[in-house]
Design a protein around this motif. Structure first.
Motif, PDB file in Angstrom:
ATOM      1  N   HIS A  54      60.007  71.460 -30.102  1.00 26.76           N
ATOM      2  CA  HIS A  54      59.199  70.742 -31.084  1.00 26.76           C
ATOM      3  C   HIS A  54      58.715  69.431 -30.477  1.00 26.76           C
ATOM      4  CE1 HIS A  54      59.457  67.565 -34.454  1.00 26.76           C
ATOM      5  NE2 HIS A  54      58.238  68.057 -34.466  1.00 26.76           N
ATOM      6  N   ASN A  55      57.407  69.268 -30.402  1.00 28.24           N
ATOM      7  CA  ASN A  55      56.791  68.020 -29.959  1.00 28.24           C
ATOM      8  C   ASN A  55      56.420  67.232 -31.216  1.00 28.24           C
ATOM      9  OD1 ASN A  55      55.117  65.989 -29.024  1.00 28.24           O
ATOM     10  ND2 ASN A  55      53.444  67.360 -28.438  1.00 28.24           N
ATOM     11  N   PRO A  56      56.934  66.002 -31.380  1.00 27.01           N
ATOM     12  CA  PRO A  56      56.687  65.274 -32.622  1.00 27.01           C
ATOM     13  C   PRO A  56      55.268  64.740 -32.788  1.00 27.01           C
ATOM     14  CG  PRO A  56      57.928  63.914 -31.099  1.00 27.01           C
ATOM     15  CD  PRO A  56      57.854  65.275 -30.485  1.00 27.01           C
ATOM     16  N   GLU A  57      54.411  64.920 -31.795  1.00 26.84           N
ATOM     17  CA  GLU A  57      53.019  64.513 -31.985  1.00 26.84           C
ATOM     18  C   GLU A  57      52.391  65.338 -33.102  1.00 26.84           C
ATOM     19  OE1 GLU A  57      51.223  63.053 -27.813  1.00 26.84           O
ATOM     20  OE2 GLU A  57      51.908  65.122 -27.794  1.00 26.84           O
ATOM     21  N   GLY A  58      51.478  64.738 -33.837  1.00 24.40           N
ATOM     22  CA  GLY A  58      50.751  65.462 -34.873  1.00 24.40           C
ATOM     23  C   GLY A  58      49.590  66.221 -34.262  1.00 24.40           C
ATOM     24  N   VAL A  59      48.430  66.132 -34.892  1.00 26.43           N
ATOM     25  CA  VAL A  59      47.236  66.802 -34.364  1.00 26.43           C
ATOM     26  C   VAL A  59      46.824  66.121 -33.065  1.00 26.43           C
ATOM     27  CG1 VAL A  59      44.809  67.319 -34.795  1.00 26.43           C
ATOM     28  CG2 VAL A  59      46.474  67.480 -36.660  1.00 26.43           C
ATOM     29  N   ILE A  60      46.666  66.900 -32.018  1.00 31.11           N
ATOM     30  CA  ILE A  60      46.172  66.387 -30.736  1.00 31.11           C
ATOM     31  C   ILE A  60      44.653  66.551 -30.735  1.00 31.11           C
ATOM     32  CG2 ILE A  60      46.176  66.760 -28.242  1.00 31.11           C
ATOM     33  CD1 ILE A  60      49.126  67.623 -28.548  1.00 31.11           C
ATOM     34  N   ARG A  61      43.950  65.443 -30.737  1.00 25.41           N
ATOM     35  CA  ARG A  61      42.511  65.467 -30.974  1.00 25.41           C
ATOM     36  C   ARG A  61      41.696  65.812 -29.738  1.00 25.41           C
ATOM     37  NH1 ARG A  61      41.640  63.959 -36.014  1.00 25.41           N
ATOM     38  NH2 ARG A  61      43.268  62.817 -37.109  1.00 25.41           N
ATOM     39  N   ASN A  62      42.308  65.778 -28.589  1.00 26.95           N
ATOM     40  CA  ASN A  62      41.596  66.127 -27.361  1.00 26.95           C
ATOM     41  C   ASN A  62      42.470  67.094 -26.571  1.00 26.95           C
ATOM     42  OD1 ASN A  62      39.775  66.187 -25.269  1.00 26.95           O
ATOM     43  ND2 ASN A  62      39.826  63.998 -24.858  1.00 26.95           N
ATOM     44  N   PRO A  63      42.651  68.318 -27.084  1.00 26.44           N
ATOM     45  CA  PRO A  63      43.679  69.211 -26.551  1.00 26.44           C
ATOM     46  C   PRO A  63      43.425  69.704 -25.142  1.00 26.44           C
ATOM     47  CG  PRO A  63      42.353  70.342 -28.200  1.00 26.44           C
ATOM     48  CD  PRO A  63      41.970  68.904 -28.263  1.00 26.44           C
ATOM     49  N   ALA A  64      42.186  69.682 -24.667  1.00 25.93           N
ATOM     50  CA  ALA A  64      41.872  70.212 -23.346  1.00 25.93           C
ATOM     51  C   ALA A  64      41.904  69.137 -22.263  1.00 25.93           C
ATOM     52  CB  ALA A  64      40.491  70.878 -23.371  1.00 25.93           C
ATOM     53  N   TRP A  65      42.448  67.973 -22.579  1.00 25.43           N
ATOM     54  CA  TRP A  65      42.481  66.863 -21.643  1.00 25.43           C
ATOM     55  C   TRP A  65      43.879  66.724 -21.059  1.00 25.43           C
ATOM     56  CZ3 TRP A  65      38.347  63.931 -20.083  1.00 25.43           C
ATOM     57  CH2 TRP A  65      38.628  62.783 -19.334  1.00 25.43           C
ATOM     58  N   PHE A  66      43.991  66.732 -19.732  1.00 23.59           N
ATOM     59  CA  PHE A  66      45.289  66.673 -19.063  1.00 23.59           C
ATOM     60  C   PHE A  66      45.336  65.580 -18.002  1.00 23.59           C
ATOM     61  CE2 PHE A  66      44.819  70.937 -20.743  1.00 23.59           C
ATOM     62  CZ  PHE A  66      46.049  71.176 -21.332  1.00 23.59           C
ATOM     63  N   ASN A  67      44.550  64.535 -18.209  1.00 21.89           N
ATOM     64  CA  ASN A  67      44.522  63.415 -17.269  1.00 21.89           C
ATOM     65  C   ASN A  67      45.309  62.249 -17.865  1.00 21.89           C
ATOM     66  OD1 ASN A  67      43.946  61.222 -15.665  1.00 21.89           O
ATOM     67  ND2 ASN A  67      41.741  61.601 -15.542  1.00 21.89           N
ATOM     68  N   PRO A  68      46.548  62.033 -17.429  1.00 20.56           N
ATOM     69  CA  PRO A  68      47.364  60.964 -18.028  1.00 20.56           C
ATOM     70  C   PRO A  68      47.022  59.574 -17.500  1.00 20.56           C
ATOM     71  CG  PRO A  68      48.620  62.055 -16.318  1.00 20.56           C
ATOM     72  CD  PRO A  68      47.297  62.789 -16.420  1.00 20.56           C
ATOM     73  N   TRP A  69      46.015  59.484 -16.642  1.00 15.73           N
ATOM     74  CA  TRP A  69      45.661  58.187 -16.064  1.00 15.73           C
ATOM     75  C   TRP A  69      44.444  57.569 -16.748  1.00 15.73           C
ATOM     76  CZ3 TRP A  69      46.786  62.491 -12.889  1.00 15.73           C
ATOM     77  CH2 TRP A  69      48.082  62.464 -12.358  1.00 15.73           C
ATOM     78  N   VAL A  70      44.207  57.978 -17.997  1.00 12.42           N
ATOM     79  CA  VAL A  70      43.124  57.407 -18.795  1.00 12.42           C
ATOM     80  C   VAL A  70      43.718  56.917 -20.108  1.00 12.42           C
ATOM     81  CG1 VAL A  70      40.913  57.834 -19.927  1.00 12.42           C
ATOM     82  CG2 VAL A  70      41.439  58.985 -17.769  1.00 12.42           C
ATOM     83  N   VAL A  71      43.464  55.674 -20.430  1.00  6.67           N
ATOM     84  CA  VAL A  71      43.980  55.091 -21.672  1.00  6.67           C
ATOM     85  C   VAL A  71      43.093  55.509 -22.843  1.00  6.67           C
ATOM     86  CG1 VAL A  71      44.413  52.930 -22.908  1.00  6.67           C
ATOM     87  CG2 VAL A  71      44.981  53.119 -20.471  1.00  6.67           C
ATOM     88  N   GLY A  72      43.709  55.924 -23.956  1.00  7.18           N
ATOM     89  CA  GLY A  72      42.971  56.206 -25.182  1.00  7.18           C
ATOM     90  C   GLY A  72      42.131  57.457 -25.150  1.00  7.18           C
ATOM     91  N   SER A  73      42.604  58.474 -24.434  1.00  6.98           N
ATOM     92  CA  SER A  73      41.808  59.705 -24.311  1.00  6.98           C
ATOM     93  C   SER A  73      41.945  60.632 -25.506  1.00  6.98           C
ATOM     94  CB  SER A  73      42.232  60.463 -23.052  1.00  6.98           C
ATOM     95  OG  SER A  73      43.568  60.936 -23.183  1.00  6.98           O
ATOM     96  N   GLY A  74      42.957  60.417 -26.354  1.00  8.13           N
ATOM     97  CA  GLY A  74      43.196  61.324 -27.473  1.00  8.13           C
ATOM     98  C   GLY A  74      43.926  62.588 -27.077  1.00  8.13           C
ATOM     99  N   ALA A  75      44.430  62.631 -25.848  1.00  6.42           N
ATOM    100  CA  ALA A  75      45.110  63.825 -25.357  1.00  6.42           C
ATOM    101  C   ALA A  75      46.555  63.867 -25.826  1.00  6.42           C
ATOM    102  CB  ALA A  75      45.063  63.846 -23.833  1.00  6.42           C
ATOM    103  N   GLY A  76      47.190  64.998 -25.644  1.00  9.19           N
ATOM    104  CA  GLY A  76      48.611  65.104 -25.877  1.00  9.19           C
ATOM    105  C   GLY A  76      49.373  64.429 -24.749  1.00  9.19           C
ATOM    106  N   THR A  77      50.519  63.874 -25.085  1.00  9.46           N
ATOM    107  CA  THR A  77      51.359  63.219 -24.074  1.00  9.46           C
ATOM    108  C   THR A  77      52.645  64.001 -23.869  1.00  9.46           C
ATOM    109  OG1 THR A  77      50.484  61.034 -24.628  1.00  9.46           O
ATOM    110  CG2 THR A  77      52.575  61.109 -23.465  1.00  9.46           C
TER     111      THR A  77
END
Length: 625
Positions: free
Chosen positions: A33-56
């Motif tokens: 279970h990942n406690p994040e709610g709706v991930i608004r940018n689900p196809a984004w996998f670049n953790p080096w961008v601030v505020g991308s809306g991706a899942g962490t």
């Protein structure tokens, strides 16, 4: 199928559903279970961008990223860590020069990115230099402020020259929850603009790669690399699951249903009531403690935080009076239904802190004395935890521990006695007067303030009972429910807030994770944004002196505990905020398909599912035969 690699913004999805689990054998698959709610940018996998809306914490930073060191909030895997510190990409501890202006790191050999390219020092150098040069990356500010230069003398050595002495520079590359993830130079340097690069699918430095994900962002499936041994985690041990599925946007009620149905193995958190119910109904489900209170004490400390830039809270006698009006038993029952782990000192009662701080300070606390101006009182009660255990035992019976050590670990070492007389003597000494049942300020106006609380949850319930207790004792305090408590706290737009101002490494005795930010140099002007953690804006030259001493010693120097203890004693003297309890998380796991989960008796890892330290759990669990 994997969703499109193009930038896509998910719409508000219905509650998360499971993928087709029939395709994944349960003795090879762990469902998280990942406690994040709706991930608004689900196809984004670049953790080096601030505020991308991706899942962490959808598996991305849990399974594919890596950096130099990890520090677990609990003890760490025996034999793989020392004082809960793991050498991950680094081949050993950090090496500073004598004045902490340079740091050298030796890297492990034999680690490969998932596309077969060797991991080398060039990746670390690129990570630092690229983020220094690129606003909008997460460590742009830190690297720009702290790093003068970085170079690779050879393929497996990195040398940093710092702008100023800093004995904690390595913390930027040390994961507690997250840290400076190392970039794949060969991938990123080929991008025209790394801030527009989705990194889909991500080239992984961890033992898993992306298998597939829901285009609506409610589940992500990761598959173990065939060459998992060529990763830092693989050098600790083989991750046992072939597949790991992260599911998010699941309501509290449905988490209970899904773990009972075998469609979740790990749940990040539940309500206290939900946890009490499910562990009693299903013997295959466990919490952190083998019985009540079940919850894991997070390395954060919930407190009553006073705004020191408000004249009402600038006298420590007022702050101590407010502490002595509170009833620890009532706070525990109202918030956690008795399942709170109390702390009278400004260090969370979790990880190794009971060993390093809480236990050794018991004699000092028991003999601690306050002069109210009228009398001298010893306010500490070491039996509070046992009292609460007795209060809940009629309902939970044998699930409540009886051993004194177990009670201390679960319920806390003690707290302050409610002492209304001593509180009133302190308020009187501070210049307040009582008119009937109302305390009045020197200007003749009622002494009162708002107590800001979140909209729901245990902290909301805690704040409400605190405000009610103060009001019953003549303080015009009123709970204020707010949706933006953190934003308001940051700019000082509050009087008293119930939240946490302390976060620690947990598994390591060093307190710099929060304490360095308490230095007076960081205190912002009223209305300006306050750097993290010193939300009360407390200033004290004695505090600065302690912080500067810690800055001048190595992270593992035993003097760190001595200086940490000095801080605890100064905090007790001043009571700048009121420590109350650990932020207990009701994380649960099912032993139906997998076993070997961490718990209070085998506390090798923090059990919450969104921390990337949790990757070590996957090397320790085994499928049920």
């Amino acid at each position: 199928m994997v969703a499109s690699s193009r930038l896509a913004i998910a719409q508000d999805a219905a509650e998360g559903v499971a993928p087709d689990l029939t395709s994944f054998p349960r003795n090879e698959t762990v469902i998280v279970h990942n406690p994040e709610g709706v991930i608004r940018n689900p196809a984004w996998f670049n953790p080096w961008v601030v505020g991308s809306g991706a899942g962490t914490s959808n598996g991305l930073h849990n399974l594919t990223t890596d950096t130099l060191w990890f520090i677990d909030p609990d003890a760490g895997v025996e034999g793989a860590s020392e004082n809960a510190v793991y050498n991950s990409l680094a081949d050993g501890p950090w090496e500073y020069n004598a004045d902490f202006t340079e740091m050298t790191v030796k890297l492990k050999k034999g680690i490969k990115w998932s596309d077969g390219v060797d991991f080398t020092a060039a990746d670390v150098v690129y990570t630092v230099e690229k983020q220094k040069a690129t606003p909008g990356t997460p460590y742009n500010g830190a690297f720009t402020a702290q790093v003068k230069s970085v170079e690779a003398p050879d393929d497996y050595t990195v040398h940093f020259v710092l702008n100023a002495p800093n004995s904690r520079f390595h913390a930027l590359f040390s994961v507690r929850w997250t840290a400076a993830w190392i970039m794949p130079k060969h991938v990123m340097e080929a991008q025209e603009d790394i801030l527009k690069f989705d990194n889909n699918p991500p080239v992984s430095l961890g033992p898993y790669t992306l298998h597939s994900f829901d285009p609506n962002g409610t589940w992500y499936i990761w598959e173990k690399r065939a060459d998992w041994e060529a990763t830092a985690l693989g050098m600790v041990g083989e991750p046992k699951p072939k597949y790991i599925i992260y599911r998010n946007n699941i309501s509290t009620d449905n988490r209970l249903i899904e773990i009972r149905n075998g469609n979740l193995d790990m749940v990040h958190d539940l309500t206290p009531e939900g946890t009490f119910s499910v562990v009693q109904q299903d013997p295959q489900i466990q919490g952190w403690f083998p019985g009540f209170p079940y919850a894991h004490p997070d390395p954060t400390l919930v407190m009553a935080i006073f705004n020191h830039q408000n004249p009402k809270f600038q006298d420590k006698r007022v702050r101590w009076a407010l502490a002595l009006m509170l009833d620890a038993r009532a706070m525990s029952m109202a918030s956690y239904r008795g399942a709170a782990t109390l702390s009278a000192i400004s260090v969370p009662p979790t990880g190794t802190h009971p060993r390093d701080y809480h236990g050794p300070l018991q004699e000092f606390l028991t003999n601690y004395e306050i002069d109210t101006g009228t009398s001298k009182v010893k306010p500490y009660d070491p039996t509070i935890g046992m009292q609460i255990a007795d209060m809940v035992r009629p309902q939970f019976g044998d699930a409540v521990p009886t051993d004194e050590t177990a009670i201390r670990n679960a319920f806390g070492y003690g707290w302050w006695k409610q002492n209304i007389q001593a509180a009133e003597e302190l308020l009187t000494a501070a210049g307040l007067t009582k008119n009937g049942n109302q305390w009045m300020q020197a200007d003749g106006t009622p002494f009162g303030f708002s107590v800001m609380v979140p909209q729901e949850g245990v902290v909301n319930r805690l704040g409400v009972i605190i405000a009610q207790t103060w009001a019953q004792n003549g303080i015009a305090a009123e709970a204020e429910v707010a949706s933006d408590t953190w934003d308001r706290q940051r700019v000082g737009n509050y009087e008293c807030n119930i939240a946490w101002a302390v976060e620690t490494w947990g598994g390591h005795p060093d307190l710099s994770f929060f304490l360095d930010s308490y230095h007076s140099a960081y205190v912002a002007a009223p209305g300006a944004s306050q750097p993290d953690r010193n939300w009360m804006r407390w200033k004290d030259p004695r505090l600065d002196e302690i912080i500067e001493k810690i800055r001048g010693i190595d992270f593992n120097d035993p003097k760190g505990i001595e200086y940490g203890t000095d801080f605890v004693k100064l905090h007790l003297e001043e009571m700048p905020n009121i420590p109350i309890m650990a932020y207990n998380v009701f994380s649960i796991q099912s032993n139906k398909y997998w076993t070997g989960w961490p718990n209070a008796e085998n506390n090798y890892a923090n059990p919450v599912t969104n921390w990337s330290n949790g990757r070590y759990i996957f090397t320790q669990i085994t499928p049920v035969a």
